[in-house]
Design a protein around this motif. Structure first.
Motif, PDB file in Angstrom:
ATOM      1  N   VAL A 285      95.869  63.921  92.443  1.00 16.82           N
ATOM      2  CA  VAL A 285      97.115  64.606  92.257  1.00 16.82           C
ATOM      3  C   VAL A 285      97.812  63.945  91.185  1.00 16.82           C
ATOM      4  CG1 VAL A 285      99.254  65.216  93.314  1.00 16.82           C
ATOM      5  CG2 VAL A 285      97.051  65.498  94.539  1.00 16.82           C
ATOM      6  N   ILE A 286      98.026  62.540  91.037  1.00 17.63           N
ATOM      7  CA  ILE A 286      98.779  62.068  90.091  1.00 17.63           C
ATOM      8  C   ILE A 286      98.360  62.315  88.703  1.00 17.63           C
ATOM      9  CG2 ILE A 286      99.581  59.669  89.137  1.00 17.63           C
ATOM     10  CD1 ILE A 286      99.264  58.838  92.258  1.00 17.63           C
ATOM     11  N   LEU A 287      97.212  62.203  88.328  1.00 14.24           N
ATOM     12  CA  LEU A 287      96.480  62.512  86.972  1.00 14.24           C
ATOM     13  C   LEU A 287      96.523  64.086  86.766  1.00 14.24           C
ATOM     14  CD1 LEU A 287      93.604  60.201  87.492  1.00 14.24           C
ATOM     15  CD2 LEU A 287      95.424  59.851  86.008  1.00 14.24           C
ATOM     16  N   ARG A 288      96.366  64.845  87.835  1.00 17.20           N
ATOM     17  CA  ARG A 288      96.520  66.512  87.702  1.00 17.20           C
ATOM     18  C   ARG A 288      97.915  66.742  87.348  1.00 17.20           C
ATOM     19  NH1 ARG A 288      95.281  70.916  92.286  1.00 17.20           N
ATOM     20  NH2 ARG A 288      95.153  72.587  90.905  1.00 17.20           N
ATOM     21  N   ARG A 289      99.181  66.092  87.932  1.00 19.46           N
ATOM     22  CA  ARG A 289     100.268  66.457  87.595  1.00 19.46           C
ATOM     23  C   ARG A 289     100.735  65.963  86.168  1.00 19.46           C
ATOM     24  NH1 ARG A 289     103.809  63.129  91.477  1.00 19.46           N
ATOM     25  NH2 ARG A 289     103.089  61.546  90.292  1.00 19.46           N
TER      26      ARG A 289
END
Length: 356
Positions: A285-289
């Motif tokens: 989620v962190i990288l996707r965001r």
């Protein structure tokens, strides 16, 4: 909410600040707000941004970064939004990314609904104005005068009524455990009053900041309280692995989770546990965001990405890109380019300048 004399004095001073020279001008996006046609009063807004003369820079104090994100948003919003930011003291650099003062001279009867997307938890001290966040469809909550707002997996709708003055403290994930006993996952995509975690110290923080005479005094008060909290909790030292992952997520958002885990010296499972505890979200989620925000920055014209960087951000195909933008913002990329989002775009500008 009662306004302290110090806050009232600062508000009066702002009325008489001289206008600045316009630094840049980009084409104005379409007159839409939060995906909807903006009311006429918004389209007519054309106030001038009133800070950047030498006297005002001196008032703001050394080390201050002054940003007028409205210059890069649209003609309608020029001058309505102002952000001043300050680097933390060296001993707090592993706990605080940046101190902010957000200032908006909106008309008293003005209502703005926009979206915010924070990659880190934020302490927000609401000195002036009426802020609320949408916690359910059509339901708005305020979380008190000094909310602890968690990082966002997707943007959060917020509502502002009238002029506002907000002091913010962006917290670094690598130092989270030194300031809070609960996992960051407990606060992700939500908010709670800070005094629920910090008790009297949280209430004192609000009172002391509200009584401060200027930005320098507010930052001094905040850092004094942060040091007291660190000493009282006596938690673990900042995580070097999470500090490294912060940098990876910000500057290499297309990396695979397994590769990121190897770079920080953890297994994938360990990285997931550490990220949930300190970032509030999974590594994916962190990288996707971060990838979405990188693309949103490029689409808003912030920075000067190279052809290689833009190519790295490209998704598998247009439908993939459409899905990502609908997931994060509820709009297609084409619709996003036409929408005026003052608060969200201000955050993108700060991020592009390395101030968020």
């Amino acid at each position: 909410m009662a306004v302290s004399p110090a806050v009232r004095e600062r508000s009066e001073k702002r009325k008489f600040m001289p206008p600045c020279r316009e630094l840049c001008e980009l084409p104005a996006p379409g007159a839409l707000l939060d995906g909807r046609r903006a009311p006429a009063v918004i389209r007519r807004a054309a106030l001038l941004f009133p800070l950047s003369g030498a006297a005002d820079l001196a008032r703001a104090g050394p080390g201050c970064k002054i940003v007028n994100p409205a210059l890069s948003i649209s003609r309608e919003w020029r001058g309505l939004l102002l952000s001043r930011s300050y680097a933390p003291s060296d001993d707090l650099a592993a706990y605080v990314r940046r101190h902010y003062v957000f200032d908006a001279r909106l008309p008293d009867d003005f209502v703005l609904i926009d979206k915010l997307m924070s990659e880190t938890a934020m302490i927000r001290i609401l000195l002036e104005g009426d802020w609320a966040a949408e916690t359910a469809d059509g339901q708005w909550s305020t979380f008190g005068r000094i909310p602890l707002m968690g990082p966002n997996g997707i943007p959060w709708r917020v509502r502002v009524r009238g002029p506002f003055l907000v002091v913010g403290v962006a917290l670094r994930p690598c130092g989270w455990a030194g300031l809070f006993e609960d996992s960051a996952r407990e606060i992700a995509d939500g908010a709670v009053p800070l005094d629920r975690s910090w008790g009297d110290l949280g209430r004192q923080l609000f009172d002391d900041v509200a009584s401060a005479a200027d930005d320098a005094a507010m930052v001094e008060v905040i850092e004094r309280v942060l040091r007291r909290r660190l000493a009282a909790l006596d938690g673990p030292p900042p995580s070097q692995a999470m500090a490294l992952f912060e940098d990876i997520a910000r500057h290499d958002s297309t990396i695979q989770v397994a590769d990121a885990a190897r770079r920080v010296g953890l297994s994938v499972r360990q990285l997931e546990r550490h990220c949930y505890a300190t970032f509030g979200h999974s590594p994916k989620v962190i990288l996707r965001r971060s990838r979405f925000l990188d693309m949103a920055q490029a689409m808003r014209g912030f920075g000067d990405p190279s052809a290689e960087q833009l190519a790295a951000l490209r998704y598998f195909d247009q439908s993939h890109l459409n899905r990502e933008f609908r997931h994060f913002f509820g709009l297609t990329p084409g619709q996003f380019e036409k929408v005026t989002t003052p608060l969200f775009t201000a955050g993108l500008k700060l991020r592009a300048d390395g101030l968020a």
